[in-house]
Design a protein around this motif. Structure first.
Motif, mmCIF file in Angstrom:
data_model
loop_
_atom_site.group_PDB
_atom_site.id
_atom_site.type_symbol
_atom_site.label_atom_id
_atom_site.label_comp_id
_atom_site.label_asym_id
_atom_site.label_seq_id
_atom_site.Cartn_x
_atom_site.Cartn_y
_atom_site.Cartn_z
ATOM 1 N N ALA A 118 -12.107 38.167 -35.558
ATOM 2 C CA ALA A 118 -11.159 38.079 -36.567
ATOM 3 C C ALA A 118 -11.107 36.715 -37.362
ATOM 4 C CB ALA A 118 -9.923 38.593 -36.095
ATOM 5 N N ALA A 119 -11.694 35.746 -36.566
ATOM 6 C CA ALA A 119 -11.779 34.293 -36.905
ATOM 7 C C ALA A 119 -12.925 34.211 -37.754
ATOM 8 C CB ALA A 119 -11.410 33.406 -35.710
ATOM 9 N N GLY A 120 -13.620 34.956 -37.667
ATOM 10 C CA GLY A 120 -15.169 34.966 -38.627
ATOM 11 C C GLY A 120 -16.108 34.177 -37.669
ATOM 12 N N MET A 121 -15.846 34.367 -36.299
ATOM 13 C CA MET A 121 -17.158 33.790 -35.244
ATOM 14 C C MET A 121 -17.857 34.953 -34.867
ATOM 15 S SD MET A 121 -15.536 30.618 -33.389
ATOM 16 C CE MET A 121 -13.935 31.633 -32.866
ATOM 17 N N VAL A 122 -19.284 34.556 -34.338
ATOM 18 C CA VAL A 122 -19.888 35.534 -33.670
ATOM 19 C C VAL A 122 -19.931 35.324 -32.284
ATOM 20 C CG1 VAL A 122 -22.235 36.407 -33.522
ATOM 21 C CG2 VAL A 122 -21.591 35.416 -35.594
ATOM 22 N N PRO A 123 -19.159 36.292 -31.508
ATOM 23 C CA PRO A 123 -19.070 36.251 -30.174
ATOM 24 C C PRO A 123 -20.393 36.270 -29.411
ATOM 25 C CG PRO A 123 -18.219 38.375 -30.800
ATOM 26 C CD PRO A 123 -18.556 37.777 -32.034
ATOM 27 N N VAL A 124 -20.785 35.744 -28.431
ATOM 28 C CA VAL A 124 -21.937 36.005 -27.610
ATOM 29 C C VAL A 124 -21.308 36.600 -26.225
ATOM 30 C CG1 VAL A 124 -23.768 34.889 -26.423
ATOM 31 C CG2 VAL A 124 -23.147 34.028 -28.574
ATOM 32 N N TYR A 125 -21.569 37.901 -26.178
ATOM 33 C CA TYR A 125 -20.849 38.557 -25.016
ATOM 34 C C TYR A 125 -21.937 38.701 -23.825
ATOM 35 C CZ TYR A 125 -18.584 42.317 -22.314
ATOM 36 O OH TYR A 125 -18.115 43.035 -21.542
ATOM 37 N N CYS A 126 -21.174 38.066 -22.731
ATOM 38 C CA CYS A 126 -22.312 37.875 -21.447
ATOM 39 C C CYS A 126 -22.075 39.284 -20.525
ATOM 40 C CB CYS A 126 -21.906 36.839 -20.878
ATOM 41 S SG CYS A 126 -22.319 35.217 -22.057
ATOM 42 N N VAL A 127 -23.247 39.792 -19.938
ATOM 43 C CA VAL A 127 -23.072 40.621 -19.044
ATOM 44 C C VAL A 127 -24.252 40.455 -18.105
ATOM 45 C CG1 VAL A 127 -22.552 42.583 -20.880
ATOM 46 C CG2 VAL A 127 -25.063 42.131 -20.294
ATOM 47 N N GLY A 128 -23.917 41.143 -16.753
ATOM 48 C CA GLY A 128 -25.151 40.924 -15.805
ATOM 49 C C GLY A 128 -24.304 41.487 -14.281
ATOM 50 N N GLU A 129 -25.288 41.606 -13.464
ATOM 51 C CA GLU A 129 -24.978 41.941 -12.406
ATOM 52 C C GLU A 129 -25.134 40.722 -11.075
ATOM 53 O OE1 GLU A 129 -29.369 42.538 -12.219
ATOM 54 O OE2 GLU A 129 -27.683 42.096 -13.648
ATOM 55 N N THR A 130 -24.402 41.229 -9.942
ATOM 56 C CA THR A 130 -24.403 40.322 -8.688
ATOM 57 C C THR A 130 -25.519 40.588 -7.883
ATOM 58 O OG1 THR A 130 -23.057 41.690 -7.241
ATOM 59 C CG2 THR A 130 -21.919 40.062 -8.699
ATOM 60 N N LEU A 131 -26.088 39.954 -6.948
ATOM 61 C CA LEU A 131 -27.080 40.267 -6.198
ATOM 62 C C LEU A 131 -26.610 41.408 -5.342
ATOM 63 C CD1 LEU A 131 -29.757 39.525 -4.622
ATOM 64 C CD2 LEU A 131 -28.697 38.214 -3.024
ATOM 65 N N GLU A 132 -25.626 41.762 -4.848
ATOM 66 C CA GLU A 132 -25.258 43.090 -4.040
ATOM 67 C C GLU A 132 -25.342 43.991 -4.924
ATOM 68 O OE1 GLU A 132 -23.976 39.489 -2.203
ATOM 69 O OE2 GLU A 132 -23.604 40.355 -4.105
ATOM 70 N N GLU A 133 -25.064 44.072 -6.361
ATOM 71 C CA GLU A 133 -25.072 45.216 -7.282
ATOM 72 C C GLU A 133 -26.717 45.434 -7.568
ATOM 73 O OE1 GLU A 133 -20.840 44.468 -9.358
ATOM 74 O OE2 GLU A 133 -22.493 43.454 -10.129
ATOM 75 N N ARG A 134 -27.331 44.484 -7.561
ATOM 76 C CA ARG A 134 -28.614 44.800 -7.813
ATOM 77 C C ARG A 134 -29.385 45.230 -6.662
ATOM 78 N NH1 ARG A 134 -33.300 44.801 -11.435
ATOM 79 N NH2 ARG A 134 -32.041 43.459 -12.864
ATOM 80 N N GLU A 135 -29.146 44.934 -5.476
ATOM 81 C CA GLU A 135 -29.784 45.430 -4.439
ATOM 82 C C GLU A 135 -29.321 46.925 -4.173
ATOM 83 O OE1 GLU A 135 -29.143 42.434 -1.451
ATOM 84 O OE2 GLU A 135 -31.042 41.439 -1.802
ATOM 85 N N ALA A 136 -28.211 47.021 -4.559
ATOM 86 C CA ALA A 136 -27.793 48.478 -4.353
ATOM 87 C C ALA A 136 -27.871 49.510 -5.601
ATOM 88 C CB ALA A 136 -25.928 48.516 -4.308
ATOM 89 N N GLY A 137 -29.130 48.941 -6.532
ATOM 90 C CA GLY A 137 -29.485 49.870 -7.560
ATOM 91 C C GLY A 137 -28.556 50.184 -8.741
ATOM 92 N N ARG A 138 -27.477 49.372 -8.629
ATOM 93 C CA ARG A 138 -26.404 49.810 -9.645
ATOM 94 C C ARG A 138 -26.249 48.890 -10.822
ATOM 95 N NH1 ARG A 138 -21.110 48.122 -7.520
ATOM 96 N NH2 ARG A 138 -20.288 49.415 -9.184
ATOM 97 N N PHE A 139 -27.539 48.114 -11.105
ATOM 98 C CA PHE A 139 -27.653 47.501 -12.567
ATOM 99 C C PHE A 139 -27.217 48.290 -13.653
ATOM 100 C CE2 PHE A 139 -30.123 47.056 -16.133
ATOM 101 C CZ PHE A 139 -29.811 45.798 -16.756
#
Length: 248
Positions: A118-139
Protein backbone atom coordinates in the motif's frame (compact mmCIF):
# COMPACT_ATOMS: atom_id res chain seq x y z
CA UNK A 1 16.39 -12.11 -19.06
CA UNK A 2 15.41 -10.51 -15.76
CA UNK A 3 18.37 -9.40 -13.65
CA UNK A 4 19.01 -11.45 -10.53
CA UNK A 5 18.40 -9.42 -7.40
CA UNK A 6 21.02 -9.23 -4.65
CA UNK A 7 19.97 -7.76 -1.30
CA UNK A 8 22.43 -7.42 1.55
CA UNK A 9 20.90 -7.75 5.01
CA UNK A 10 23.09 -6.12 7.64
CA UNK A 11 20.86 -7.47 10.44
CA UNK A 12 21.68 -5.70 13.76
CA UNK A 13 25.07 -4.40 12.66
CA UNK A 14 26.56 -1.04 11.68
CA UNK A 15 27.83 2.24 13.11
CA UNK A 16 27.49 5.59 11.39
CA UNK A 17 31.21 6.30 10.91
CA UNK A 18 32.13 2.77 9.80
CA UNK A 19 29.17 2.65 7.42
CA UNK A 20 30.56 5.57 5.41
CA UNK A 21 33.65 3.64 4.32
CA UNK A 22 31.71 0.48 3.48
CA UNK A 23 28.98 2.28 1.56
CA UNK A 24 31.46 4.39 -0.38
CA UNK A 25 33.31 1.23 -1.39
CA UNK A 26 30.02 -0.18 -2.66
CA UNK A 27 29.35 2.97 -4.65
CA UNK A 28 32.83 2.74 -6.20
CA UNK A 29 32.40 -0.91 -7.24
CA UNK A 30 30.69 -1.32 -10.64
CA UNK A 31 29.62 -4.88 -9.80
CA UNK A 32 27.71 -3.58 -6.77
CA UNK A 33 26.55 -0.13 -7.86
CA UNK A 34 24.03 -1.24 -10.46
CA UNK A 35 20.37 -2.05 -10.91
CA UNK A 36 19.35 -5.15 -8.99
CA UNK A 37 21.46 -4.59 -5.87
CA UNK A 38 20.31 -3.16 -2.54
CA UNK A 39 21.10 -3.01 1.17
CA UNK A 40 18.73 -3.62 4.07
CA UNK A 41 20.07 -1.68 7.05
CA UNK A 42 18.79 -1.14 10.60
CA UNK A 43 16.28 1.70 10.96
CA UNK A 44 18.79 4.23 12.41
CA UNK A 45 20.94 4.06 9.26
CA UNK A 46 18.30 4.17 6.53
CA UNK A 47 18.59 7.94 6.17
CA UNK A 48 22.36 7.57 5.83
CA UNK A 49 21.93 4.97 3.08
CA UNK A 50 19.34 7.08 1.28
CA UNK A 51 21.65 10.11 1.34
CA UNK A 52 24.72 8.22 0.15
CA UNK A 53 22.83 6.21 -2.49
CA UNK A 54 21.15 9.31 -3.94
CA UNK A 55 21.91 9.43 -7.65
CA UNK A 56 23.28 5.88 -7.65
CA UNK A 57 21.67 2.66 -8.84
CA UNK A 58 21.70 1.01 -5.41
CA UNK A 59 18.38 0.40 -3.65
CA UNK A 60 17.60 1.09 -0.01
CA UNK A 61 15.73 -1.65 1.87
CA UNK A 62 14.32 -1.98 5.38
CA UNK A 63 14.64 -5.10 7.51
CA UNK A 64 11.11 -4.96 8.89
CA UNK A 65 7.93 -2.89 8.88
CA UNK A 66 5.10 -2.33 11.33
CA UNK A 67 1.86 -4.24 10.93
CA UNK A 68 0.10 -0.95 11.72
CA UNK A 69 -0.36 0.91 8.45
CA UNK A 70 -1.38 4.32 9.81
CA UNK A 71 0.35 6.82 12.07
CA UNK A 72 -0.80 6.55 15.66
CA UNK A 73 -0.08 5.57 19.23
CA UNK A 74 2.23 2.64 18.51
CA UNK A 75 5.40 3.56 20.38
CA UNK A 76 8.53 2.00 18.87
CA UNK A 77 6.89 1.06 15.58
CA UNK A 78 7.89 2.28 12.11
CA UNK A 79 5.10 2.24 9.54
CA UNK A 80 5.43 1.51 5.83
CA UNK A 81 4.72 5.07 4.71
CA UNK A 82 7.63 6.28 6.89
CA UNK A 83 9.96 3.80 5.21
CA UNK A 84 8.75 4.81 1.77
CA UNK A 85 9.21 8.45 2.76
CA UNK A 86 12.86 7.66 3.52
CA UNK A 87 13.36 6.18 0.07
CA UNK A 88 13.05 2.46 0.77
CA UNK A 89 12.33 0.40 -2.32
CA UNK A 90 12.24 -3.02 -0.63
CA UNK A 91 11.32 -4.29 2.83
CA UNK A 92 11.94 -7.72 4.36
CA UNK A 93 8.84 -9.39 5.78
CA UNK A 94 8.81 -12.60 7.80
CA UNK A 95 12.56 -13.12 8.11
CA UNK A 96 13.28 -16.33 10.03
CA UNK A 97 14.76 -14.33 12.91
CA UNK A 98 11.57 -12.28 13.20
CA UNK A 99 9.52 -15.46 13.26
CA UNK A 100 11.84 -17.17 15.75
CA UNK A 101 12.66 -14.40 18.22
CA UNK A 102 9.59 -12.19 17.96
CA UNK A 103 6.84 -14.72 17.38
CA UNK A 104 5.57 -13.22 14.14
CA UNK A 105 2.68 -15.32 12.84
CA UNK A 106 0.74 -15.46 9.58
CA UNK A 107 -1.85 -12.89 10.69
CA UNK A 108 0.87 -10.39 11.59
CA UNK A 109 2.81 -11.01 8.37
CA UNK A 110 -0.32 -10.64 6.26
CA UNK A 111 -0.83 -7.14 7.63
CA UNK A 112 2.83 -6.26 7.09
CA UNK A 113 2.66 -7.39 3.46
CA UNK A 114 -0.47 -5.34 2.85
CA UNK A 115 1.04 -2.27 4.51
CA UNK A 116 4.22 -2.54 2.43
CA UNK A 117 2.50 -2.73 -0.95
CA UNK A 118 0.00 0.00 0.00
CA UNK A 119 2.98 2.31 0.62
CA UNK A 120 4.47 1.48 -2.78
CA UNK A 121 7.30 -0.76 -1.59
CA UNK A 122 8.18 -4.26 -2.77
CA UNK A 123 7.99 -6.78 0.10
CA UNK A 124 10.60 -9.52 0.19
CA UNK A 125 8.67 -12.32 1.86
CA UNK A 126 10.90 -14.86 3.60
CA UNK A 127 9.98 -18.53 3.92
CA UNK A 128 11.86 -21.60 5.10
CA UNK A 129 11.83 -24.67 7.27
CA UNK A 130 13.70 -25.67 10.44
CA UNK A 131 16.05 -28.66 10.69
CA UNK A 132 13.39 -30.71 12.46
CA UNK A 133 10.87 -29.95 9.73
CA UNK A 134 13.38 -30.76 6.99
CA UNK A 135 14.37 -34.08 8.57
CA UNK A 136 10.70 -35.00 9.06
CA UNK A 137 10.12 -34.52 5.33
CA UNK A 138 7.76 -31.58 5.93
CA UNK A 139 9.46 -28.99 3.73
CA UNK A 140 6.67 -28.80 1.14
CA UNK A 141 3.98 -28.65 3.82
CA UNK A 142 5.65 -25.98 5.94
CA UNK A 143 6.73 -23.71 3.11
CA UNK A 144 3.43 -24.23 1.31
CA UNK A 145 1.57 -22.95 4.37
CA UNK A 146 3.87 -19.94 4.65
CA UNK A 147 3.31 -19.07 0.98
CA UNK A 148 -0.46 -18.92 1.49
CA UNK A 149 0.07 -15.61 3.31
CA UNK A 150 0.89 -14.08 -0.09
CA UNK A 151 -2.80 -14.35 -0.98
CA UNK A 152 -3.16 -11.06 0.91
CA UNK A 153 -1.24 -9.25 -1.85
CA UNK A 154 -2.16 -11.31 -4.92
CA UNK A 155 -1.64 -9.28 -8.08
CA UNK A 156 0.92 -6.97 -6.42
CA UNK A 157 4.68 -6.94 -6.94
CA UNK A 158 6.66 -8.96 -4.43
CA UNK A 159 9.76 -11.13 -4.08
CA UNK A 160 10.06 -14.42 -2.21
CA UNK A 161 13.25 -15.33 -0.34
CA UNK A 162 13.87 -18.98 0.57
CA UNK A 163 16.02 -19.26 3.69
CA UNK A 164 16.36 -22.77 5.10
CA UNK A 165 16.67 -22.05 8.81
CA UNK A 166 18.81 -25.15 9.27
CA UNK A 167 21.48 -23.78 6.89
CA UNK A 168 21.90 -20.31 8.43
CA UNK A 169 24.88 -19.98 10.77
CA UNK A 170 24.76 -23.67 11.70
CA UNK A 171 27.67 -25.00 9.68
CA UNK A 172 25.27 -27.15 7.66
CA UNK A 173 25.14 -26.38 3.96
CA UNK A 174 22.25 -26.98 1.59
CA UNK A 175 23.33 -28.84 -1.54
CA UNK A 176 22.83 -27.31 -4.98
CA UNK A 177 20.27 -30.04 -5.63
CA UNK A 178 18.33 -29.15 -2.47
CA UNK A 179 18.40 -25.45 -3.33
CA UNK A 180 17.20 -26.06 -6.89
CA UNK A 181 14.41 -28.40 -5.79
CA UNK A 182 13.22 -25.97 -3.13
CA UNK A 183 13.15 -23.02 -5.52
CA UNK A 184 11.35 -24.98 -8.20
CA UNK A 185 8.68 -26.04 -5.72
CA UNK A 186 8.21 -22.47 -4.46
CA UNK A 187 7.92 -21.12 -8.00
CA UNK A 188 5.40 -23.83 -8.85
CA UNK A 189 3.26 -23.10 -5.79
CA UNK A 190 3.31 -19.33 -6.33
CA UNK A 191 2.44 -19.66 -10.01
CA UNK A 192 -0.38 -22.08 -9.23
CA UNK A 193 -1.93 -19.65 -6.77
CA UNK A 194 -1.26 -16.31 -8.40
CA UNK A 195 -0.87 -17.04 -12.12
CA UNK A 196 2.10 -16.96 -14.45
CA UNK A 197 4.21 -13.83 -14.05
CA UNK A 198 7.73 -13.06 -15.28
CA UNK A 199 8.16 -10.74 -12.30
CA UNK A 200 8.13 -13.51 -9.69
CA UNK A 201 11.60 -14.06 -8.27
CA UNK A 202 12.75 -16.39 -5.53
CA UNK A 203 15.99 -15.40 -3.82
CA UNK A 204 18.19 -17.84 -1.92
CA UNK A 205 19.12 -16.79 1.60
CA UNK A 206 20.93 -19.69 3.25
CA UNK A 207 24.44 -18.41 4.06
CA UNK A 208 25.35 -17.13 0.60
CA UNK A 209 29.07 -16.43 0.43
CA UNK A 210 31.68 -15.55 -2.19
CA UNK A 211 32.77 -19.17 -2.55
CA UNK A 212 29.30 -20.62 -3.24
CA UNK A 213 27.66 -17.73 -5.07
CA UNK A 214 28.60 -18.86 -8.59
CA UNK A 215 27.04 -22.29 -8.17
CA UNK A 216 23.86 -21.00 -6.49
CA UNK A 217 23.21 -18.05 -8.78
CA UNK A 218 23.83 -20.10 -11.92
CA UNK A 219 20.63 -22.05 -11.20
CA UNK A 220 17.76 -20.94 -13.44
CA UNK A 221 15.31 -21.38 -10.56
CA UNK A 222 17.21 -18.94 -8.32
CA UNK A 223 16.25 -15.31 -8.92
CA UNK A 224 18.95 -13.80 -6.74
CA UNK A 225 20.34 -13.83 -3.22
CA UNK A 226 19.51 -12.47 0.23
CA UNK A 227 22.97 -12.05 1.73
CA UNK A 228 23.60 -11.82 5.46
CA UNK A 229 27.06 -11.48 7.01
CA UNK A 230 28.86 -11.37 3.67
CA UNK A 231 27.18 -8.03 2.89
CA UNK A 232 29.22 -6.39 5.65
CA UNK A 233 32.49 -7.09 3.84
CA UNK A 234 33.12 -5.36 0.53
CA UNK A 235 35.27 -8.02 -1.18
CA UNK A 236 32.88 -10.90 -0.49
CA UNK A 237 29.76 -8.92 -1.31
CA UNK A 238 31.34 -7.68 -4.52
CA UNK A 239 32.09 -11.25 -5.56
CA UNK A 240 28.47 -12.25 -4.94
CA UNK A 241 27.18 -9.32 -6.98
CA UNK A 242 29.65 -10.25 -9.71
CA UNK A 243 28.26 -13.79 -9.72
CA UNK A 244 24.75 -12.43 -10.14
CA UNK A 245 25.92 -10.15 -12.94
CA UNK A 246 27.27 -13.14 -14.90
CA UNK A 247 23.71 -14.40 -15.38
CA UNK A 248 22.69 -11.34 -17.43
Amino acid sequence: MQAKLVLGNWKMNGRHAANVSLLQSMLDDADINREGVGIAAPYPYLAQLAAMFAGSKLAVAAQDVSRYALDGAFTGEVCASMLADMGCRYVLVGHSERRQYFGENDACLREKLQAAVAAGMVPVYCVGETLEEREAGRFAEVVGEQLKTLDAIAGQEYVVAYEPVWAIGTGRVASIEQIDAAHQLILERVLQCHGASASIRVLYGGSVKADNADAILSLASVGGALVGGASLEIKGFGKICQSAKKTL
